[in-house]
Design a protein around this motif. Structure first.
Motif: not given
Length: 976
Positions: A19-28, A66-72, A94-100
């Motif tokens: 999320f925004d370039g930082k790696t996290y872990q979740g579960h199925a 919590a609206l995000v952009e998925l994939r690249s 990635k988060s969206q609707n921001r500058v910076g």
């Protein structure tokens, strides 16, 4: 934040995501939202107008924040709700609707300018000065519009569309939906159960003890039975997004959205479901209570907070508070406390409320403020005129529940307010055949939901003549909410109603003050409910605030109309995979594979794929190829597949009379064994289509049309037969696909044809120009032969059953090798028809008359026909623009179709426009570019030099007016 105990995630499977370039872990089993909360990420987005920090607000498809952009790359997908995004290994978000950065958004400065962005500012601000609109305002608005970003790359995934039919469609897989599907499926009826979640169960998965047994166990047992029933189709990850006429429902199945790469699977499927009956069991959406500064990350719906704890085993904070006006808030507090979350307090707006657990309850209290820049840290509580600040990391808010009745209102049915349920309810019958059950019908307890779902299924099937028995259902909770209406907390600060579009209670008050009180005006003046969530968590609250301001009831205030789609639907899936070569059905000529083997380049002509030209070794440009094909045809013999021409068989005792009325020129007098060029007019007298009419017998004609109008003309003739002249004995059938038709053109055409026909006299005397006959070719193959020419050369068209078209083409090329037999495509065909001056689609564009085409005398005055009277209107007869040929004075200059014609030396403008060029090509016969066009008084201006202006490319070319017949104007060759 660490995980809580329990939950329905698979802790044995860890999934990495960013999320925004930082790696996290979740579960199925996680959603993106639950996984982010589990990693102590509360800040997930920014609001549209003020760019205020936003965190997750709900746990379902109603999510506004919590609206995000998925994939690249080309698969990047904007405006995706983190709450319904199923977590998979390798997910990029990635988060969206921001500058910076998300935590330091430069456009958050908009919040400081909020006094200038009040309700209706769009309509008030951009009025003056007028010149600023195009230069400043519109560019500024366009840059600010939208939330996520597009990659502008083609979508690499595939999509599909399909049709399903059933006796009963059950929409929603919660308690009511499962009971309905179980009841119906056991009866033997054809049933479809569609649910937008990736797990069945709905709110049963979000509660701790909704049933007498563990809810997941009961659901698993039901699913096992479902799997054994062949008459039931369970569609998970499927959103039914629209209700249409005649029992048709639109649905989108997210087939592989939960995979990093779809592979060979389609990504999504658009389903058109036709159901004899349907049950809407879509549940309900919790509503919030606006108060000052109620939009900070960490403030969310209490029911969502309970769902995250029970289903996903996460909490947004270690210490939480609850703000409620009903018993449901206490249920959240109890569930969280059991899982070890500290309950700071339950603020209950009801004055007589009592604690239902070992936590502090503030009866008659209200939350009146909050603190925390990027996440909640404290809330202000006011009780009896006294205020205190309470430390907490999250606040759950519940103001009651709104039934999800959107689909029941898609036929413009307006729901009505129910005081007992404190919600809008829709009536059965708004959408024919649709019954509402469970929380969507205001039956909010689990017991009520189960019972109403089963009964709705039984009744729906009974209406179809199918007997269904109510199943034994588990005992379930049946506690009322005991709700006390509270729509907002009065105060001086901004209280947010619509989180995504930044609409506040103050904005609603301003709309009231400015007389924007009708609900539709309120919506547009404030942009309330116009975001991607369509106001699912905001609209009812806003209507209640407006009702309070006007002194009317909520029912009198009314509500806006729900429209499809229920949740956002991608344009890709609406196309149903109809992109690229699948954009529309492709029709292949009988010689397609043969042409493909010869290296032909193909072009789309309507739905047909036609050979455009046949390049040979050493030819480096398409022009070289086309010039060779044209010259080879005019010197030897060219062969072209013309199967795509429309072919209509007309038979019956009154066939001649019928065609006489359809065509502008006479057809009744046509002799058997002959062909006549025909012109059809529209009812308004304009030229519509041209073609040929061949008479094979007294009561049998074969009509050809242009490729583009094949279907249109056939439908027109059928309308005439059935609607205008049903008394005529005439029958029609389209035979376009039944016959392959090959054209042979050039001085050696007769010699080649003699080598394949069986004992038929092709001499000029026996088979003259415009003759036709049935015969056999290649040793007994039945065929039809027409002596007609589109190129101006000696030419024939031979038709054989379509399955023999490939073989006939190969045989003709083989037999004509010593005669210079050359296949040619549509480019050469177009060049030769322009050289001969034949009108085609460019000239028959719906704006031309028979007079303009030089065919005025073809409109018979001795009979009546469609369009004949209208074609004699004064303006039509007086039309002075006629078809002429055009040749550049300088042979090196181009001729561009679409150029406008002007008298040499005249100013170029609308008032001096003399006509336009309809068709253009390079003519190897003439040695320069040539064109056809309509020119005022063209017949009297032969030899005159005029100017063809092409302002798009800055060209102005001197043209000489010549005859439209560049090749053999006397017509000697085609009659030889």
């Amino acid at each position: 934040m660490t995980r809580l105990s329990g939950g329905l995630v698979d802790r044995s499977r860890s999934l990495n995501f960013t999320f925004d370039g930082k790696t996290y872990q979740g579960h199925a089993g996680d959603t993106l939202a639950s996984a982010l909360l589990a990693n102590d990420v509360r800040l997930m987005g920014r609001s549209f107008k003020y760019h205020r920090p936003r965190g997750v607000f709900s746990s379902g498809s109603e999510e506004p924040n919590a609206l995000v952009e998925l994939r690249s790359g080309p698969r990047q997908e904007p405006n995706t709700r983190a709450t319904v995004t199923e977590l998979f290994d390798g997910l990029e978000a990635k988060s969206q609707n921001r500058v910076g950065s998300l935590s330091f958004d430069l456009l958050a400065v908009n919040d400081l300018m909020s006094p200038f962005f009040a309700a209706g500012f769009y309509y008030k601000t951009f009025m003056w000065p007028k010149a600023f609109w195009e230069k400043l305002y519109e560019p500024m608005i366009r840059r600010a519009a939208g939330l996520g970003s597009l990659t502008h790359q083609a979508d690499p995934d595939s999509y599909d569309a399909g049709y399903l039919h059933c006796d009963l469609l059950v929409i929603g897989g919660g308690a009511a939906g499962l009971a309905a599907a179980l009841t119906a499926a056991r009866s033997g009826a054809r049933v479809i159960l569609a649910d937008e979640d990736f797990r069945l169960g709905g709110r049963l998965l979000a509660e701790s003890n909704p049933l007498e047994m563990p809810a997941p166990d009961w659901i698993a047992g039901v699913e096992a039975e479902f799997a054994s029933l062949p008459n039931l189709r369970v569609m998970r990850r499927t959103t039914v997004w629209g209700a249409f006429d005649d029992g048709v429902y639109g649905a989108v199945e997210r087939v592989s959205d939960h995979l990093a790469v779809p592979g060979k699977r389609v990504r999504q499927t658009l389903w058109k479901i036709t159901a004899r009956r349907a049950i809407l069991a879509a549940g309900a959406t919790e509503r919030h209570i606006p108060f000052a500064d109620n939009d900070r990350p960490g403030i969310m719906l209490a029911g969502a907070m309970r769902a995250y704890a029970n289903r996903w085993a996460v909490s947004p904070a270690k210490r939480v508070a609850i703000f409620t006006n009903n018993d449901d808030g206490h249920r959240t507090a109890l569930d969280l406390a059991v899982k070890g979350v500290e309950i700071a307090a339950v603020i209950d707006a009801r004055s007589g409320a009592a604690s239902q657990g070992g936590y502090r309850t503030i009866a008659g209290g209200h939350v009146t403020g909050s603190k925390g820049r990027l996440g909640l840290t404290r809330i202000e509580i006011t009780q009896g005129g006294k205020s205190e600040w309470l430390d907490c990391g999250a606040l759950g808010v519940t103001g009651g529940w709104n039934p999800n009745l959107h689909l029941a209102s898609h036929h413009r049915g307006r729901p009505q307010w129910d005081d007992a349920a404190q919600a809008f309810l829709a009536e059965d019958g708004n959408v024919p055949g649709l019954t509402i059950a469970g929380a969507a019908a205001g039956k909010g307890t689990t017991t009520q939901a189960l019972a109403s779902g089963a009964e709705a299924a039984r009744a729906a099937l009974e209406a179809l003549g199918i007997t269904a028995t109510l199943p034994d259902l588990p005992k379930a909770e049946d506690a009322a909410q005991n709700q006390h209406p509270l729509w907002h907390v009065p105060g001086k600060g901004r209280a947010w109603v619509d989180f995504q579009n930044d609409v506040t209670v103050k904005d609603i008050k301003l709309a009231h003050q400015e007389n924007m009180r009708p609900v539709e005006h309120l919506k547009r003046w404030t942009t309330l409910g116009m975001a991607t969530d369509q106001g699912k968590t905001a609209n009812v609250t806003a209507l209640a605030v407006m009702a309070e301001l006007t002194g009317r009831t909520i029912n009198q205030t009314g509500t806006t109309i729900f429209r499809p789609p229920y949740t956002p639907v991608s344009l890709s899936v609406l196309g149903g995979g109809d992109t690229g070569p699948h954009f529309r059905p492709r029709r292949l000529t009988p010689t397609h594979e043969w042409a493909k083997a010869q290296g032909a380049v193909f072009v789309e002509v309507g739905q047909w794929m036609r050979a455009q030209y046949f390049p040979q070794p050493g030819e480096t440009t398409w022009r070289q190829t086309v010039d060779r094909e044209v010259l080879a045809t005019r010197k030897g013999v060219g062969i072209c597949d013309v199967t795509t021409l429309g072919k209509i068989d007309v038979q019956g005792a009154d066939a001649a009379e019928f065609l006489d009325r359809v065509y502008a020129n006479a057809m009744k007098s046509l002799k058997v064994g002959m062909v006549r060029y025909g012109l059809m007019l529209r009812e308004d007298g304009f030229a519509w289509d041209d073609g040929t009419c061949a008479r094979l017998a007294e009561d049998h004609y074969v009509v050809t049309t242009t490729t583009a109008n094949a279907g249109t003309i056939y439908r027109h003739m059928e309308f005439c037969r059935q609607g205008l002249w049903p008394d005529l004995d005439v029958q029609l059938i389209s035979t376009t696909d039944a016959w392959a038709q090959i054209s042979l053109a050039g001085p050696n055409a007769r010699k080649l044809l003699e080598r394949v026909v069986d004992g038929f006299d092709l001499s000029n005397e026996a088979f003259p120009f415009m003759a036709c006959a049935p015969l056999t070719v290649c040793g007994g193959l039945r065929a039809r032969l027409f002596r007609i020419s589109f190129s101006g050369e000696l030419a024939y068209e031979v038709a054989v059953p379509a399955r023999y078209g490939h073989a006939l083409m190969a045989r003709l090329i083989e037999k004509g090798a010593d005669l210079g037999a050359t296949p040619y495509g549509t480019e050469a065909l177009g060049v030769m028809r322009i050289e001969k001056g034949h009108a085609a689609g460019n000239e028959l564009n719906g704006q031309t008359t028979a007079q303009m085409l030089g065919m005025g005398k073809m409109v018979s005055t001795k009979k009546d026909s469609i369009g004949a009277v209208m074609s004699r209107r004064a303006g039509m007869v007086a039309e002075r623009r006629v078809l002429v040929g055009l040749q550049p004075v300088d042979a090196s200059e181009p001729v561009v179709a679409g150029s406008h014609l002007f008298t040499e030396g005249a100013a170029q403008g609308t008032a001096t426009d003399q006509g336009w060029i309809t068709s253009a090509c390079f003519s190897p016969h003439v040695g320069s570019a040539i064109g056809l066009g309509y020119l005022e008084n063209g017949a009297e201006r032969m030899g005159e030099v005029i100017v063809a202006a092409n302002p798009l490319q800055g060209q102005s070319v001197a043209m000489r007016v010549v005859s439209a017949h560049f090749v053999d104007p006397e017509g000697v060759r085609l009659r030889d």
